[in-house]
Design an enzyme around this catalytic site. Sequence first.
Site, PDB file in Angstrom:
ATOM      1  N   CYS A  56     -60.125 -16.244 -40.751  1.00  0.00           N
ATOM      2  CA  CYS A  56     -59.612 -15.335 -41.769  1.00  0.00           C
ATOM      3  C   CYS A  56     -59.142 -15.826 -42.927  1.00  0.00           C
ATOM      4  O   CYS A  56     -58.532 -17.171 -42.938  1.00  0.00           O
ATOM      5  CB  CYS A  56     -58.416 -14.632 -41.115  1.00  0.00           C
ATOM      6  SG  CYS A  56     -57.276 -13.709 -42.085  1.00  0.00           S
TER       7      CYS A  56
ATOM      8  N   ASP B 157     -63.002 -15.866 -36.597  1.00  0.00           N
ATOM      9  CA  ASP B 157     -63.782 -14.487 -36.507  1.00  0.00           C
ATOM     10  C   ASP B 157     -64.924 -14.965 -35.901  1.00  0.00           C
ATOM     11  O   ASP B 157     -65.873 -15.577 -36.647  1.00  0.00           O
ATOM     12  CB  ASP B 157     -63.829 -14.027 -37.928  1.00  0.00           C
ATOM     13  CG  ASP B 157     -62.539 -13.409 -38.610  1.00  0.00           C
ATOM     14  OD1 ASP B 157     -61.581 -12.983 -37.642  1.00  0.00           O
ATOM     15  OD2 ASP B 157     -62.253 -13.407 -39.672  1.00  0.00           O
TER      16      ASP B 157
ATOM     17  N   ARG C  90     -59.920  -8.379 -32.778  1.00  0.00           N
ATOM     18  CA  ARG C  90     -58.953  -9.261 -33.015  1.00  0.00           C
ATOM     19  C   ARG C  90     -57.732  -8.012 -33.326  1.00  0.00           C
ATOM     20  O   ARG C  90     -57.793  -7.530 -34.475  1.00  0.00           O
ATOM     21  CB  ARG C  90     -59.141 -10.399 -33.924  1.00  0.00           C
ATOM     22  CG  ARG C  90     -57.721 -11.235 -34.215  1.00  0.00           C
ATOM     23  CD  ARG C  90     -58.062 -12.427 -34.996  1.00  0.00           C
ATOM     24  NE  ARG C  90     -59.028 -12.412 -35.966  1.00  0.00           N
ATOM     25  CZ  ARG C  90     -58.584 -12.434 -37.159  1.00  0.00           C
ATOM     26  NH1 ARG C  90     -57.235 -12.285 -37.326  1.00  0.00           N
ATOM     27  NH2 ARG C  90     -59.248 -12.477 -38.225  1.00  0.00           N
TER      28      ARG C  90
END
Length: 272
Positions: free
Chosen positions: A178, A185, A246
Amino acid sequence: MPLSTSLLGKKSTYKDSYDATLLFKIPRINNRNVLGINNNLPFYGVDIWNTYEISCLNKNGKPLVGIGTFYIPADSENIVESKSFKLYLNSFNNFIVKSIEELEQIILQDLSNVTCAKVTGRIFPINTKIEFGIPSGKNIDNLDIVCNNYGPPDNSLIEYEDVLVEEEIHSNLLKSNCLVTGQPDWGTIVIKYKGKKLKYDSFLRYLISFRNCNEFAEQCAERIFIDIKNAINLDFLSIYIVYTRRGGIDICPYRSTDKSYALPSNKRFIRQ
């Protein structure tokens, strides 16, 4: 508003009443300028947001729950910062609606307003039967390669063979971080193209060079698209990245050279 004013990476308080102002917009142009993309977009597509934490109350005060899928056009002026979307969705927890369809329409309108585009989608009951999908095309992950570049992404690694093909390939080894929080990610990327054949070994090294890259999911997808397009003169190209969940949300960008593209099936892969 600058990204530094967003709630990403900061301690947050969940509001107990619906608040559309929680949605934090990020102009797409900010990250596209870095990639040399102007308003004349070299692709068409959509960002698919799957949301697993949606709840509100019916007229009797009984909770309703659902799973949402929302489609944000790639030509929207803005994207939504993911943590702000999570906080926004949770602001409905004590919000009374006549039906889940009413909630759906409120969310679609709010997303359309903040992105400056027509957002579509729906909220599904959680007893909906889910079938896991399998990434289509040839998997290139088992190649015996040596890797030593984990960032920044190195587009010089994209090489091709002097042979024309029309094929689909995929990899489960895509990983980036991120832009703000540095949280990982994890993604599966599916690439379909027509033109000179990608060299699988060098292309896999290219994907692995994203490993320590700090970019939003949408920007990673567009960087990969642009890098392939600039390296090889293709008749057709599409990329689809399915990121893992997430914060109760997964984001799955799709980009294509085809204006009349068909939406991906949006079936969950095993890691979702």
